[in-house]
Motif scaffolding. Structure first.
Motif, PDB file in Angstrom:
ATOM      1  N   GLN A 149       8.694 -10.058   2.190  1.00 35.26           N
ATOM      2  CA  GLN A 149       7.688 -10.253   3.387  1.00 35.26           C
ATOM      3  C   GLN A 149       6.988  -9.127   3.634  1.00 35.26           C
ATOM      4  OE1 GLN A 149       9.721 -12.062   6.659  1.00 35.26           O
ATOM      5  NE2 GLN A 149       7.929 -13.264   7.064  1.00 35.26           N
ATOM      6  N   LEU A 150       7.759  -8.021   3.875  1.00 36.31           N
ATOM      7  CA  LEU A 150       6.886  -6.816   4.523  1.00 36.31           C
ATOM      8  C   LEU A 150       6.289  -6.272   3.408  1.00 36.31           C
ATOM      9  CD1 LEU A 150       6.938  -4.801   6.713  1.00 36.31           C
ATOM     10  CD2 LEU A 150       8.826  -3.613   5.786  1.00 36.31           C
ATOM     11  N   TYR A 151       6.571  -6.295   2.222  1.00 35.41           N
ATOM     12  CA  TYR A 151       5.720  -5.595   0.962  1.00 35.41           C
ATOM     13  C   TYR A 151       4.461  -6.376   0.975  1.00 35.41           C
ATOM     14  CZ  TYR A 151       5.077  -3.712  -3.553  1.00 35.41           C
ATOM     15  OH  TYR A 151       4.335  -2.956  -4.494  1.00 35.41           O
ATOM     16  N   GLU A 152       4.673  -7.693   0.708  1.00 32.70           N
ATOM     17  CA  GLU A 152       3.516  -8.377   0.765  1.00 32.70           C
ATOM     18  C   GLU A 152       2.479  -8.215   1.705  1.00 32.70           C
ATOM     19  OE1 GLU A 152       3.353 -11.577  -1.258  1.00 32.70           O
ATOM     20  OE2 GLU A 152       1.491 -12.121  -0.280  1.00 32.70           O
ATOM     21  N   ILE A 153       2.940  -8.152   3.088  1.00 28.41           N
ATOM     22  CA  ILE A 153       1.983  -7.930   4.215  1.00 28.41           C
ATOM     23  C   ILE A 153       1.320  -6.538   3.975  1.00 28.41           C
ATOM     24  CG2 ILE A 153       3.642  -7.475   5.806  1.00 28.41           C
ATOM     25  CD1 ILE A 153       1.647  -9.060   7.562  1.00 28.41           C
ATOM     26  N   ILE A 154       2.143  -5.470   3.683  1.00 27.16           N
ATOM     27  CA  ILE A 154       1.558  -4.065   3.526  1.00 27.16           C
ATOM     28  C   ILE A 154       0.262  -4.239   2.497  1.00 27.16           C
ATOM     29  CG2 ILE A 154       2.058  -1.839   3.034  1.00 27.16           C
ATOM     30  CD1 ILE A 154       4.900  -2.383   4.067  1.00 27.16           C
ATOM     31  N   THR A 155       0.843  -4.727   1.007  1.00 23.42           N
ATOM     32  CA  THR A 155      -0.189  -4.672   0.174  1.00 23.42           C
ATOM     33  C   THR A 155      -1.305  -5.637   0.064  1.00 23.42           C
ATOM     34  OG1 THR A 155       1.449  -5.990  -1.000  1.00 23.42           O
ATOM     35  CG2 THR A 155       1.737  -3.937  -1.503  1.00 23.42           C
ATOM     36  N   SER A 156      -1.383  -6.484   1.073  1.00 21.53           N
ATOM     37  CA  SER A 156      -2.588  -7.118   1.448  1.00 21.53           C
ATOM     38  C   SER A 156      -3.217  -6.542   2.831  1.00 21.53           C
ATOM     39  CB  SER A 156      -2.143  -8.771   1.659  1.00 21.53           C
ATOM     40  OG  SER A 156      -1.492  -8.733   2.743  1.00 21.53           O
ATOM     41  N   THR A 157      -2.756  -5.567   3.147  1.00 20.12           N
ATOM     42  CA  THR A 157      -3.479  -4.705   4.408  1.00 20.12           C
ATOM     43  C   THR A 157      -4.452  -3.486   3.900  1.00 20.12           C
ATOM     44  OG1 THR A 157      -1.474  -5.855   5.703  1.00 20.12           O
ATOM     45  CG2 THR A 157      -3.079  -3.793   6.706  1.00 20.12           C
ATOM     46  N   ALA A 158      -5.741  -3.737   4.024  1.00 20.59           N
ATOM     47  CA  ALA A 158      -6.285  -2.475   3.854  1.00 20.59           C
ATOM     48  C   ALA A 158      -6.001  -1.122   4.732  1.00 20.59           C
ATOM     49  CB  ALA A 158      -7.861  -2.856   4.021  1.00 20.59           C
ATOM     50  N   GLN A 159      -5.339  -1.330   5.670  1.00 20.36           N
ATOM     51  CA  GLN A 159      -5.027  -0.181   6.248  1.00 20.36           C
ATOM     52  C   GLN A 159      -4.017   0.403   5.886  1.00 20.36           C
ATOM     53  OE1 GLN A 159      -5.618  -3.000   7.757  1.00 20.36           O
ATOM     54  NE2 GLN A 159      -6.663  -2.947   9.899  1.00 20.36           N
ATOM     55  N   PHE A 160      -3.134  -0.027   4.905  1.00 16.52           N
ATOM     56  CA  PHE A 160      -2.047   0.587   4.593  1.00 16.52           C
ATOM     57  C   PHE A 160      -1.722   0.736   3.011  1.00 16.52           C
ATOM     58  CE2 PHE A 160      -0.349  -1.284   8.432  1.00 16.52           C
ATOM     59  CZ  PHE A 160      -0.148   0.031   9.070  1.00 16.52           C
ATOM     60  N   SER A 161      -1.018   1.531   2.390  1.00 15.25           N
ATOM     61  CA  SER A 161      -0.811   1.730   0.888  1.00 15.25           C
ATOM     62  C   SER A 161       0.928   2.103   1.046  1.00 15.25           C
ATOM     63  CB  SER A 161      -1.626   2.797   0.002  1.00 15.25           C
ATOM     64  OG  SER A 161      -1.057   4.152   0.700  1.00 15.25           O
ATOM     65  N   VAL A 162       1.466   1.451   0.025  1.00 13.98           N
ATOM     66  CA  VAL A 162       3.071   1.922  -0.169  1.00 13.98           C
ATOM     67  C   VAL A 162       3.352   3.003  -1.051  1.00 13.98           C
ATOM     68  CG1 VAL A 162       5.266   0.912  -1.071  1.00 13.98           C
ATOM     69  CG2 VAL A 162       3.630  -0.665  -0.355  1.00 13.98           C
ATOM     70  N   ASP A 163       3.634   4.166  -0.489  1.00 13.34           N
ATOM     71  CA  ASP A 163       3.926   5.431  -1.141  1.00 13.34           C
ATOM     72  C   ASP A 163       5.714   5.741  -1.584  1.00 13.34           C
ATOM     73  OD1 ASP A 163       2.926   8.049  -1.807  1.00 13.34           O
ATOM     74  OD2 ASP A 163       4.264   8.643  -0.421  1.00 13.34           O
TER      75      ASP A 163
END
Ligand SMILES: *Cc1c(COP(=O)(O)O)cnc(C)c1O
Length: 373
Positions: A149-163
């Motif tokens: 759930q968290l991964y999904e919402i982060i990757t669909s949020t322009a403000q963030f990237s998963v590093d």
């Protein structure tokens, strides 16, 4: 960064070469592709964040980790380019700073990401490291469902990237591995379900990096306590792959020396009474410096000889039983070496029934940190 003038002789001497040597030893020990994240939270475990950070970067650390956003700000003001990771929780209000100053944040809550979505016009996306709770019970997502759930919402949020993605162990410094292995299994299991492997997977604190299987080094290790030359536990000391150099010494000088006659007492509560005539010395360090009252009875070194702290420790001073009549100005080593004798932060930790991590953290800011090169 040069030392100011201090008039009181009480000083913490920080050996930056020791810190560099500890990092270089780790560098030689790790697999070549593994990055070192130097943990400089809590003012670099009381050793001084800016100076330790500079030494760590010189010795090859490619990222600095802190506990709080305010610690990240301090580091960024001195180092424009190094990657900085905030290990703890960050309020939404910090996100614009993180975006403009390239601070990487730990993330573990969908609600936090949803709130962050309200922030518009960030300078650039904020890099996030997903924190998984595999058994520490502190911060982190606790299940596969939460993670996805968290991964999904982060990757669909322009403000963030998963590093990155990481976890923290509760028992890495113990000989018994049952709980540790359970944490490893949970992490690997969850990782496998991520649609894409983040750039930086890291699980190892000092103990894990030093004594566990090299596969647990993943892409980076978070090197804390042993950067300062201290052991995570006595067990780690038994299986340590390379020697460590302690970086901190604590010194002062005698400011008063007197002969005490049999029957005379010392300090608040008059808890020490001389059985025979003796010499005592007063040293300008007390509980307001972090020399807490429970350290009464701890030895210090004078002229290479062990001398106990007697009576109750005062706020700014305490008294020691001298082996002979020394002069005012004689050097007193509270932590460190003199003529082959040594008193360690571990000795202090044993005396006050805590761990070595806690001791340099409670040496207060009134004690200047002096850097020896
Ligand atoms: C403090 C901390 C570390 C460093 O731990 P050491 O035992 O000092 O190496 C690593 N990771 C996290 C999440 C921490 O909070």
């Amino acid at each position: 960064m040069e030392n100011l003038t201090y008039y009181r002789p009480t000083k913490a001497l920080i050996d930056l070469q020791a810190i560099k040597a500890n990092i270089q030893s780790l560098r030689n020990y790790l697999q070549p592709h593994v990055d070192i994240i130097a943990v400089v939270k809590a003012n670099a475990y009381g050793h001084g964040d800016i100076q330790v950070a500079a030494a760590a970067i010189e010795a090859g650390a490619v990222m600095l980790a802190v506990a709080t956003p305010d610690e990240a700000v301090r580091i960024r003001q001195h180092f424009a380019h190094i990657d900085i990771l905030v290990l703890g929780a960050t309020p939404i209000s910090f996100i614009p700073y993180a975006a403009s100053e390239n601070i990487t944040l730990a993330v573990f809550s969908v609600q936090w990401v949803e709130q962050a979505q309200q922030i518009k016009s960030l300078q650039s996306p904020v890099k996030l490291h997903i924190k998984i709770d595999t058994g520490m019970g502190r911060i982190g997502v606790n299940s596969l469902e939460e993670l996805l759930q968290l991964y999904e919402i982060i990757t669909s949020t322009a403000q963030f990237s998963v590093d990155g993605i990481f976890t923290h162990f509760a028992t890495a410094d113990e000989e018994e591995t049952l709980y540790f292995d359970k944490q490893v299994d949970k992490f690997k299991e969850l990782l496998q379900y991520l649609p894409e492997k983040p750039r930086l997977v890291h699980v190892a604190n000092t103990a894990t990096a030093l004594i566990k299987h090299s596969s647990l080094q993943f892409d980076a290790v978070r090197f804390g306590i042993s950067m300062y030359g201290l052991l995570p536990s006595s067990y780690v000391g038994e299986v340590l792959p390379f020697p460590l150099r302690p970086a901190l010494a604590l010194e002062t000088e005698l400011v008063h020396v007197k002969k005490l006659h049999a029957g005379q007492s010392v300090g608040y509560g008059a808890t020490f009474t001389a059985a025979d005539d003796c010499y005592i010395g007063t040293i300008p360090i007390g509980y307001a410096d972090g020399m807490i009252r429970k350290l009464s009875g701890q030895d210090v070194l004078v002229d290479g000889k062990r001398s106990p702290i007697i009576g109750r420790i005062c706020m700014d001073q305490c008294m020691i039983l001298l082996p002979a009549a020394y002069n005012v100005g004689e050097r007193v080593t509270l932590v460190g070496k003199q003529q082959g004798e040594e008193i360690t932060l571990d000795d202090w930790a044993t005396k006050v029934e805590t761990i070595n991590y806690e001791v340099p953290c409670i040496i207060t800011s009134r004690v200047p940190r002096i850097y020896i090169k």
